[in-house]
Design a protein around this motif. Structure first.
Motif, PDB file in Angstrom:
ATOM      1  N   MET A 163       0.841  -1.189   0.000  1.00  0.00           N
ATOM      2  CA  MET A 163       0.000   0.000   0.000  1.00  0.00           C
ATOM      3  C   MET A 163       0.886   1.252   0.000  1.00  0.00           C
ATOM      4  N   ARG A 164       0.450   2.242  -0.748  1.00  0.00           N
ATOM      5  CA  ARG A 164       1.237   3.471  -0.858  1.00  0.00           C
ATOM      6  C   ARG A 164       0.434   4.654  -0.334  1.00  0.00           C
ATOM      7  N   PHE A 165       1.085   5.448   0.513  1.00  0.00           N
ATOM      8  CA  PHE A 165       0.411   6.624   1.060  1.00  0.00           C
ATOM      9  C   PHE A 165       1.347   7.834   0.994  1.00  0.00           C
ATOM     10  N   VAL A 166       0.742   8.998   0.754  1.00  0.00           N
ATOM     11  CA  VAL A 166       1.445  10.260   0.954  1.00  0.00           C
ATOM     12  C   VAL A 166       0.733  10.927   2.127  1.00  0.00           C
ATOM     13  N   VAL A 167       1.485  11.399   3.113  1.00  0.00           N
ATOM     14  CA  VAL A 167       0.865  12.132   4.215  1.00  0.00           C
ATOM     15  C   VAL A 167       1.289  13.591   4.067  1.00  0.00           C
ATOM     16  N   VAL A 168       0.293  14.449   3.890  1.00  0.00           N
ATOM     17  CA  VAL A 168       0.565  15.875   3.676  1.00  0.00           C
ATOM     18  C   VAL A 168       0.514  16.571   5.039  1.00  0.00           C
ATOM     19  N   GLY A 169       1.683  16.991   5.538  1.00  0.00           N
ATOM     20  CA  GLY A 169       1.740  17.635   6.850  1.00  0.00           C
ATOM     21  C   GLY A 169       2.152  16.639   7.918  1.00  0.00           C
ATOM     22  N   ALA A 170       3.353  16.856   8.490  1.00  0.00           N
ATOM     23  CA  ALA A 170       3.842  15.928   9.520  1.00  0.00           C
ATOM     24  C   ALA A 170       3.713  16.575  10.892  1.00  0.00           C
ATOM     25  N   GLY A 171       2.461  16.862  11.279  1.00  0.00           N
ATOM     26  CA  GLY A 171       2.165  17.354  12.625  1.00  0.00           C
ATOM     27  C   GLY A 171       1.695  16.169  13.462  1.00  0.00           C
ATOM     28  N   SER A 172       0.944  16.466  14.529  1.00  0.00           N
ATOM     29  CA  SER A 172       0.537  15.417  15.465  1.00  0.00           C
ATOM     30  C   SER A 172      -0.191  14.262  14.770  1.00  0.00           C
ATOM     31  N   ILE A 173      -1.242  14.596  14.023  1.00  0.00           N
ATOM     32  CA  ILE A 173      -2.072  13.534  13.451  1.00  0.00           C
ATOM     33  C   ILE A 173      -1.404  12.902  12.223  1.00  0.00           C
ATOM     34  N   GLY A 174      -0.729  13.704  11.403  1.00  0.00           N
ATOM     35  CA  GLY A 174      -0.012  13.145  10.249  1.00  0.00           C
ATOM     36  C   GLY A 174       1.025  12.131  10.705  1.00  0.00           C
ATOM     37  N   LEU A 175       1.790  12.497  11.729  1.00  0.00           N
ATOM     38  CA  LEU A 175       2.826  11.581  12.231  1.00  0.00           C
ATOM     39  C   LEU A 175       2.191  10.327  12.837  1.00  0.00           C
ATOM     40  N   LEU A 176       1.088  10.525  13.577  1.00  0.00           N
ATOM     41  CA  LEU A 176       0.448   9.358  14.210  1.00  0.00           C
ATOM     42  C   LEU A 176      -0.036   8.369  13.152  1.00  0.00           C
ATOM     43  N   ILE A 177      -0.784   8.865  12.185  1.00  0.00           N
ATOM     44  CA  ILE A 177      -1.331   7.977  11.156  1.00  0.00           C
ATOM     45  C   ILE A 177      -0.176   7.352  10.352  1.00  0.00           C
ATOM     46  N   GLY A 178       0.802   8.180   9.963  1.00  0.00           N
ATOM     47  CA  GLY A 178       1.949   7.670   9.201  1.00  0.00           C
ATOM     48  C   GLY A 178       2.683   6.570   9.948  1.00  0.00           C
ATOM     49  N   SER A 179       2.776   6.696  11.266  1.00  0.00           N
ATOM     50  CA  SER A 179       3.517   5.689  12.041  1.00  0.00           C
ATOM     51  C   SER A 179       2.819   4.331  11.988  1.00  0.00           C
ATOM     52  N   TYR A 180       1.480   4.330  12.117  1.00  0.00           N
ATOM     53  CA  TYR A 180       0.769   3.037  12.064  1.00  0.00           C
ATOM     54  C   TYR A 180       0.844   2.418  10.670  1.00  0.00           C
TER      55      TYR A 180
END
Ligand SMILES: NC(=O)C1=CN([C@@H]2O[C@H](COP(=O)(O)OP(=O)(O)OC[C@H]3O[C@@H](n4cnc5c(N)ncnc54)[C@H](OP(=O)(O)O)[C@@H]3O)[C@@H](O)[C@H]2O)C=CC1
Ligand SMILES: CC(C)(CO)C(=O)C(=O)O
Length: 297
Positions: free
Chosen positions: A1-18
């Protein structure tokens, strides 16, 4: 699965980590090269303190467009981000996770590809450019749609215990349910400068919280099947050790998400001929605080 996370703040980092923990290919689009470099040395999630491998860039043209792009910037950063995305030759699929309801109409001003919406009931705090603290667990509710159904299904399977994903059919109802929760928690915590749990633990703050919830719920009786006082209390309890995103903005002297949360809900109440003096007072107080404390507003 491929994802781009736009914005590495609290929620971006949390979702990206999982996502990265479960072997997804995750690339962050950030606006500072310094943060991009930090992230390339690994994303750390607390309390476990494990490090996950992610990619990161400040250059939009380096991002894969065949990925799901999770838009994790605040409401006031959307115009900048969406102007750049809408100029791409190939439009990626976008998933918006913002609190509030303002983005539902804002995004209509841009020529975008396929868009979906979600709400996030986790509590999270960015500790530094590559470290996030998971401060409270709740579901991510995604509006069902065929186009990203396989991705949603994969997300539902990766870690239902700590990263639960639920689906809903109606975007407006989903966002409205969450904005009412945020109206109850965020303004009071930002004004009183307290973590979420104190709204339940301190009897005086609890009284204010109950009165505000009653005012909100009585104005939206049509939502009584979707949201009750105990649902709001549960979010507060599960994120008891989190500082609401509005309080964090206040502490950091940043623009608070008043317009898309309080102003938008007050507008709906006015249109229905309802009354919400408590929420109105909170909006005015927070606008005043924003005016005197927010550096860039
Ligand atoms: N925090 C929480 O517990 C929760 C937050 N939410 C919602 O999630 C959304 C995101 O909030 P949150 O993660 O707390 O916000 P943060 O302020 O922690 O993060 C926002 C990020 O967006 C980045 N950003 C801003 N402009 C741009 C840009 N032009 N290009 C790239 N990145 C940009 C910021 O970068 P920089 O660091 O460079 O400023 C920052 O990293 C909000 O709508 C919030 O209400 C929902 C549930 C819980
Ligand atoms: C879920 C909650 C209330 C977590 O603090 C939130 O949405 C926020 O802080 O904006």
């Amino acid at each position: 699965m491929r994802f781009v996370v736009v914005g590495a703040g609290s929620i971006g980092l949390l979702i990206g980590s999982y996502l990265a923990q479960h072997q997804a290919n995750v690339t962050f689009w950030v606006r500072r090269e310094e943060q991009a470099e930090h992230l390339r040395s690994g994303l750390v999630r607390r309390p476990e303190n494990f490090t996950y491998e992610v990619d990161s860039t400040i250059h939009i043209e380096e991002l894969p467009t065949d990925a799901l792009w999770i838009i994790a910037v605040k409401y006031d950063a959307l115009p900048v981000v969406l102007s750049e995305i809408s100029a791409l030759p190939v439009q990626p699929d976008l998933l918006f996770i913002q609190n509030g309801i303002g983005h539902l109409s804002l995004i209509k001003q841009y020529s975008l590809g396929h868009v979906s919406f979600a709400t996030v009931e986790h509590g999270a705090a960015r500790i530094d450019d590559r470290t996030v603290s998971h401060n409270g667990m709740g579901p991510i509710n995604i509006v069902e749609n065929d186009r990203i159904a396989p991705i949603i299904q994969w997300m539902q399977e990766i870690d239902p215990q700590n990263f639960p994903i639920t689906t809903q059919q109606n975007a407006k109802q989903l966002l409205f349910r969450k904005v009412l929760i945020n109206c109850a928690i965020n303004p009071l915590t930002a004004l009183l400068e307290i973590r979420n749990g104190l709204l339940l633990e301190n009897p005086y703050f609890h009284l204010l919280f109950r009165q505000l919830c009653e005012e909100l719920l009585s104005n939206f009786e049509e939502y009584s099947d979707l949201l009750s006082y105990s649902d709001i209390e549960e979010v507060c309890r599960k994120t008891a050790y989190n500082q609401s995103s509005m309080l964090v903005d206040r502490i950091k002297g940043r623009n608070m998400e008043i317009e898309t949360i309080l102003t938008a809900v007050l507008k709906e109440i006015n249109q229905k001929g309802g009354r919400a003096p408590f929420l109105q007072m909170l909006e005015t107080a927070l606008l005043g605080i924003n005016r005197s404390e927010c550096g860039g507003c």
